[in-house]
Structure formats: C-alpha cells, structure tokens
Scaffold this active site. Sequence first.
Site, PDB file in Angstrom:
ATOM      1  N   LYS A   1       0.855  -1.193   0.000  1.00 12.82           N
ATOM      2  CA  LYS A   1       0.000   0.000   0.000  1.00 12.82           C
ATOM      3  C   LYS A   1       0.886   1.236   0.000  1.00 12.82           C
ATOM      4  O   LYS A   1       1.737   1.385   0.877  1.00 12.82           O
ATOM      5  CB  LYS A   1      -0.914  -0.034   1.224  1.00 12.82           C
ATOM      6  CG  LYS A   1      -1.863   1.138   1.303  1.00 12.82           C
ATOM      7  CD  LYS A   1      -3.084   0.835   2.150  1.00 12.82           C
ATOM      8  CE  LYS A   1      -2.762   0.460   3.579  1.00 12.82           C
ATOM      9  NZ  LYS A   1      -3.973   0.219   4.373  1.00 12.82           N
TER      10      LYS A   1
ATOM     11  N   CYS B   1      -0.463  14.740  -5.868  1.00 12.44           N
ATOM     12  CA  CYS B   1      -1.102  13.943  -6.923  1.00 12.44           C
ATOM     13  C   CYS B   1      -2.155  13.002  -6.365  1.00 12.44           C
ATOM     14  O   CYS B   1      -1.930  12.325  -5.368  1.00 12.44           O
ATOM     15  CB  CYS B   1      -0.027  13.151  -7.666  1.00 12.44           C
ATOM     16  SG  CYS B   1      -0.674  12.075  -8.963  1.00 12.44           S
TER      17      CYS B   1
ATOM     18  N   CYS C   1      -3.913  11.254  -8.996  1.00 14.03           N
ATOM     19  CA  CYS C   1      -4.229  10.488 -10.220  1.00 14.03           C
ATOM     20  C   CYS C   1      -3.255   9.340 -10.421  1.00 14.03           C
ATOM     21  O   CYS C   1      -3.461   8.503 -11.293  1.00 14.03           O
ATOM     22  CB  CYS C   1      -4.222  11.402 -11.444  1.00 14.03           C
ATOM     23  SG  CYS C   1      -2.573  11.872 -12.050  1.00 14.03           S
TER      24      CYS C   1
ATOM     25  N   CYS D   1       2.128  16.531  -7.599  1.00 17.05           N
ATOM     26  CA  CYS D   1       1.412  16.649  -8.872  1.00 17.05           C
ATOM     27  C   CYS D   1       2.320  17.310  -9.897  1.00 17.05           C
ATOM     28  O   CYS D   1       2.969  18.312  -9.593  1.00 17.05           O
ATOM     29  CB  CYS D   1       0.151  17.486  -8.659  1.00 17.05           C
ATOM     30  SG  CYS D   1      -0.665  18.080 -10.162  1.00 17.05           S
TER      31      CYS D   1
ATOM     32  N   HIS E   1      -2.481  14.752 -14.495  1.00 15.35           N
ATOM     33  CA  HIS E   1      -3.932  14.516 -14.414  1.00 15.35           C
ATOM     34  C   HIS E   1      -4.659  15.090 -15.627  1.00 15.35           C
ATOM     35  O   HIS E   1      -5.685  14.572 -16.041  1.00 15.35           O
ATOM     36  CB  HIS E   1      -4.508  15.099 -13.120  1.00 15.35           C
ATOM     37  CG  HIS E   1      -4.264  16.555 -12.968  1.00 15.35           C
ATOM     38  ND1 HIS E   1      -3.157  17.064 -12.310  1.00 15.35           N
ATOM     39  CD2 HIS E   1      -4.956  17.627 -13.412  1.00 15.35           C
ATOM     40  CE1 HIS E   1      -3.200  18.387 -12.340  1.00 15.35           C
ATOM     41  NE2 HIS E   1      -4.282  18.749 -13.010  1.00 15.35           N
TER      42      HIS E   1
HETATM   43  S1  FES Z   1      -3.169  14.862  -9.772  1.00 12.73           S
HETATM   44 FE1  FES Z   1      -1.694  13.440 -10.530  1.00 12.73          FE
HETATM   45  S2  FES Z   1      -0.361  14.714 -11.690  1.00 12.73           S
HETATM   46 FE2  FES Z   1      -1.844  16.086 -10.917  1.00 12.73          FE
END
Ligand code: FES
Lengths: 107, 107
Positions: free
Chosen positions: B42, B67, B69, B78, B82
């Site tokens: 995890k 991030c 995503c 990030c 995304h």
């Molecule tokens: S939320 Fe994953 S790169 Fe922006």
Amino acid sequence: MASSNISGTAVDQSKNKDTATEGSNQLKNEYINKTLKKDVDKVVDKYDLQDISGQCNASQNKTVSYCRCWKSKKFPLCDGSHNAWNKETGDNIGPLVITNNSQSNKQ
Amino acid sequence: MASSNISGTAVDQSKNKDTATEGSNQLKNEYINKTLKKDVDKVVDKYDLQDISGQCNASQNKTVSYCRCWKSKKFPLCDGSHNAWNKETGDNIGPLVITNNSQSNKQ
Ligand code: FES
Ligand code: FES
C-alpha cells in the site's frame, strides 16, 4: 463510429466494434473517479496549512489522511475505502497522511 | 480458478473464462496505480506540516500540489499529468492543493 461495416449483420458489427475500440472504450468506462462531483471539469481540493493544522489537532492521533483512491465517502478525506479497492482489484493505493509532530514539541 | 471446466477444449475454456470473469479481470487490469511502487502492499505517503510549510515557502506561489491520479512523474507531488488522463478518458480528477496563506500574514 470509427468503422462502419454496413455489409455486416448487427451482431457482427457489435463484435467488430468491441474488438476495434476496446482500448479507448475501456478507458472511458474506467474513470478513476466514478462518482464524485462528476458535474465539474476537475476536482481540485484546496486547503490552507492553518486549516490542516487545526484538523490535525482535532484528530486524536494528530494526523489527517487525504483520499487518493476517489472511493471515500468522506472525500477529500480518507475513510479507509482504499482497502476494499485494493482487496477487490489487487491494486496498492493509499492516502496522503499529514502529521503534526511539531505540535507535540510546542505544547 | 473459480470454475474448472475440464470438459472444454483449451480455446473454449479461455473463451468461457473471459466472459464469466470479465468484471473482475477488467478490474485487475484497471489498477488506479499502474506503475508506482508496485512492490509494496500500500503506497502511503506521510508528511509533517512543518515539511509542507517549507515546501510551500520554497514554491513561487506558496502552494504545493499532491497527486491523486497516480500518473505523476513527481509522485507524490502533482506534475499536471492529471490533465492528460482527464483528456484521454473524460475523467475529472485533480490534485490536493495546500496553500500557505498564513505565511503572508506573518512576514
Ligand atoms: S493529480 Fe496526478 S499529476 Fe496532478
Ligand atoms: S479512502 Fe481513498 S485513499 Fe483512503
């Protein structure tokens, strides 16, 4: 829509379509976020450090966990739903955890 | 593994399996996290408020984006990946943004 095979039967067409566009269709069906705020273009949650500090202090163990699996019923907070997702799919995702260790030094 | 149809031919078995377990197989192929630290059970990232405060101060606009995503090359930060995911799939995900507004009051 990509290929219109007019000579095929209805069944054949559907079969061809499934094979030809499998990749992109599958992606559309596999949103990471399947349910949350689907009416907005992009779900961005913004917090100030002061607010988080308050949340950390309020929580018993002085940590706050933010969801990164998009399954939490308390989104943007983590409610542990990532565990069910991991178990179901074999994935290995988990939250971003913010601690307030400095607090224990201060008080 | 769930159903062992011994009487079927090899081809038939594979076909049956594809249909019967489509749902769960598809899920397995659709990890939210396809690439990051797949060797750990995890992926949980832990930061202290003090560290984040430092990052916010270091960044030009006094914000840090995390991030959600699982596509970022700078994960857990990030990097804007995304946007490509959203465009490609029609999804609507984005980062958790932490600001340091209190800083402007202090100094
Ligand atoms: S939320 Fe994953 S790169 Fe922006
Ligand atoms: S509930 Fe989503 S990461 Fe925990």
